[in-house]
Design an enzyme around this catalytic site. Structure first.
Site, short mmCIF file in Angstrom:
data_model
loop_
_atom_site.label_atom_id
_atom_site.label_comp_id
_atom_site.label_asym_id
_atom_site.label_seq_id
_atom_site.Cartn_x
_atom_site.Cartn_y
_atom_site.Cartn_z
N GLU A 264 0.82 -1.21 0.00
CA GLU A 264 0.00 0.00 0.00
C GLU A 264 0.86 1.26 0.00
O GLU A 264 1.94 1.28 0.55
CB GLU A 264 -0.89 0.01 1.25
CG GLU A 264 -1.98 -1.03 1.21
CD GLU A 264 -2.76 -1.11 2.52
OE1 GLU A 264 -3.98 -1.34 2.45
OE2 GLU A 264 -2.19 -0.95 3.59
N CYS B 258 3.23 8.62 0.96
CA CYS B 258 3.84 7.77 1.97
C CYS B 258 4.10 6.42 1.31
O CYS B 258 3.15 5.72 0.95
CB CYS B 258 2.89 7.67 3.15
SG CYS B 258 3.47 6.62 4.48
N CYS C 62 6.91 -6.16 7.47
CA CYS C 62 7.99 -5.43 8.14
C CYS C 62 8.63 -6.34 9.19
O CYS C 62 7.91 -7.06 9.88
CB CYS C 62 7.44 -4.17 8.79
SG CYS C 62 8.71 -3.16 9.58
N CYS D 117 6.81 -3.58 15.70
CA CYS D 117 6.51 -2.64 16.78
C CYS D 117 5.12 -2.98 17.34
O CYS D 117 4.20 -3.32 16.59
CB CYS D 117 6.52 -1.20 16.26
SG CYS D 117 8.13 -0.74 15.60
N CYS E 100 2.01 -1.19 15.70
CA CYS E 100 1.94 -0.96 14.25
C CYS E 100 1.38 -2.19 13.53
O CYS E 100 1.79 -3.31 13.80
CB CYS E 100 3.33 -0.61 13.73
SG CYS E 100 3.36 -0.31 11.95
N CYS F 180 -1.11 6.48 10.02
CA CYS F 180 0.17 5.90 10.42
C CYS F 180 -0.03 4.55 11.08
O CYS F 180 -0.80 4.41 12.00
CB CYS F 180 0.83 6.78 11.47
SG CYS F 180 1.81 8.04 10.78
N1 SAH Z 1 9.99 1.29 9.87
C1 SAH Z 1 10.06 2.70 9.80
C2 SAH Z 1 9.01 3.35 8.92
C3 SAH Z 1 7.57 2.93 9.08
S1 SAH Z 1 6.62 3.45 10.45
C4 SAH Z 1 10.03 3.31 11.18
O1 SAH Z 1 9.84 2.57 12.15
O2 SAH Z 1 10.26 4.49 11.31
C5 SAH Z 1 6.58 5.13 10.49
C6 SAH Z 1 5.84 5.71 11.69
O3 SAH Z 1 4.49 5.27 11.79
C7 SAH Z 1 6.40 5.36 13.07
O4 SAH Z 1 7.35 6.25 13.47
C8 SAH Z 1 5.23 5.54 13.98
O5 SAH Z 1 5.29 6.81 14.54
C9 SAH Z 1 4.05 5.53 13.10
N2 SAH Z 1 3.07 4.54 13.53
C10 SAH Z 1 3.07 3.23 13.30
N3 SAH Z 1 1.97 2.65 13.81
C11 SAH Z 1 1.26 3.63 14.39
C12 SAH Z 1 0.00 3.67 15.06
N4 SAH Z 1 -0.73 2.58 15.24
N5 SAH Z 1 -0.43 4.84 15.51
C13 SAH Z 1 0.30 5.96 15.32
N6 SAH Z 1 1.48 5.99 14.70
C14 SAH Z 1 1.95 4.84 14.23
#
Ligand code: SAH
Length: 359
Positions: free
Chosen positions: A92, A105, A112, A116, A119, A336
């Protein structure tokens, strides 16, 4: 070498024409079709002979991807593009339209490896890296879509699915294509790479001749809490990551930005705010707070607006420049961290196999 045209620089296109004994000015014309006239169909490249059009079509495909679904948020400011790749995998990208900005984006991987806690993208682990043309084509094809309305992509953020520094070479090369003056010609200052903190990637990136913005996904003010939120962080000491980030900033004269996803009761307490002030005191940087966007299946909570306000106050009192990014596109799961492989049922057997076997 790729068999996809959208992964090639004009210089490489010229080399191919030379190798084929075709006139060099034809290569320039092809580049014009692609990047000035936004034409992706060989059959419509009318100043080429029929023979050349057929030769191009039999040697090259434009890109690995086809648009499978396009979803627009209710406020029409966020548009999610779902692409199907040549092997059936799905990926996506999100277009965010705010004021004058047209930000894409992009995803750098299918899935990934970082996993996290908050995420969606990493919940099922990594499927595979994206190829250069698959990263670049996300921006190019969205730009073509915008051009039909008389608009252009103005910014690109590597914040979609994937960890850019775990697909380093393809990401670096895709940036070279984005900034190439005869391709999209984007300004480096309008490109942002976000990393979970892969130190060797940050260091290597400092050696490239770039002036691209680099963002660290910090999410916690200390190693212990960070490891809980980001399992991947166990591999790297926070102090070493910060040092690498500030070295990048020094070399490129770019400011450092930290992303901090606020999770209710986990990292949004006053204590963490004070610790963050201590950690970043007198460092030239910005903290970008993002209240957690709900992800299906996760039992995390978005912080109370009061907690967000208090967190910001403490940062501001501690002279830490901070911003807060409000949700965009959550009605279509394009905010995000909400990018996920929804359409799993349509995945090829191989991908499902990987999915089931990912630890
Ligand atoms: N792997 C890279 C890029 C992808 S994520 C990284 O970790 O930076 C980019 C951003 O998405 C993260 O910094 C985080 O702030 C945001 N993010 C991911 N999941 C989220 C969520 N459920 N709510 C808010 N922000 C989120």
């Amino acid at each position: 070498m790729t068999s996809y045209l959208l992964g090639l620089t004009p210089e490489e296109i010229t080399q191919w024409f030379q190798k084929e004994g075709e006139a060099e000015f034809r290569a320039r014309q092809l580049v014009e079709w692609l990047y000035q006239k936004n034409e992706t169909e060989f059959s419509k490249m009318t100043n080429f002979s029929k023979a050349l059009r057929e030769k191009l079509a039999s040697n090259w495909q434009m890109s690995s991807m086809t648009l499978k679904k396009l979803q627009e948020s209710d406020d029409r400011e966020t548009i999610k593009f779902l692409w199907q790749l040549h092997d059936g995998n799905l990926v996506e990208s999100v277009l965010i339209m705010s004021d004058q900005r047209r930000t894409v984006c992009v995803s750098s991987q299918v899935g990934c490896p970082a996993r996290c806690a908050f995420c969606a993208s990493g919940q099922k682990g990594l499927f595979r890296n994206l190829e250069v043309d698959e990263i670049f084509a996300q921006v190019y094809l969205i730009n073509n879509w915008l051009e039909k309305k008389g608009e252009r992509v103005s910014h690109v953020v590597y914040m979609g699915m994937g960890e850019p520094f775990r697909n380093y070479d393809a990401v670096v090369r895709s940036i070279q294509l984005l900034i190439h003056p005869d391709m999209l010609g984007l300004s480096q200052r309008r490109i942002t790479v976000s990393t979970v903190g892969v130190i060797e990637g940050i260091q290597k990136f400092s050696e490239e001749d770039f002036k691209v913005n680099l963002v660290l996904s910090l999410h916690a003010p200390n190693q212990k809490l960070r490891q809980k939120i980001i399992p991947y962080a166990r591999q790297y000491a926070l102090d070493d990551i910060l040092q690498a980030m500030f070295e990048y900033a020094k070399k490129t004269k770019r400011d450092v930005t930290f992303e901090y996803t606020l999770l209710s009761g986990i990292n949004d307490n006053e204590q963490e705010a004070h610790e963050l002030v201590k950690l970043l005191k007198e460092k030239q940087c910005t903290v970008n707070l993002i209240p957690y966007n709900p992800v299906q299946g996760l039992r995390l909570k978005r912080p109370d607006p009061l907690a967000v306000r208090r967190f910001r106050e403490i940062l501001t009192q501690g002279d830490i420049v901070n911003t807060c990014r409000y949700t965009k596109g959550d009605d279509i799961a394009a905010a995000c961290g909400q990018l996920v492989l929804h359409e799993q049922q349509s995945m090829p057997a191989k991908a499902l196999h990987v999915l089931q076997n990912t630890p």
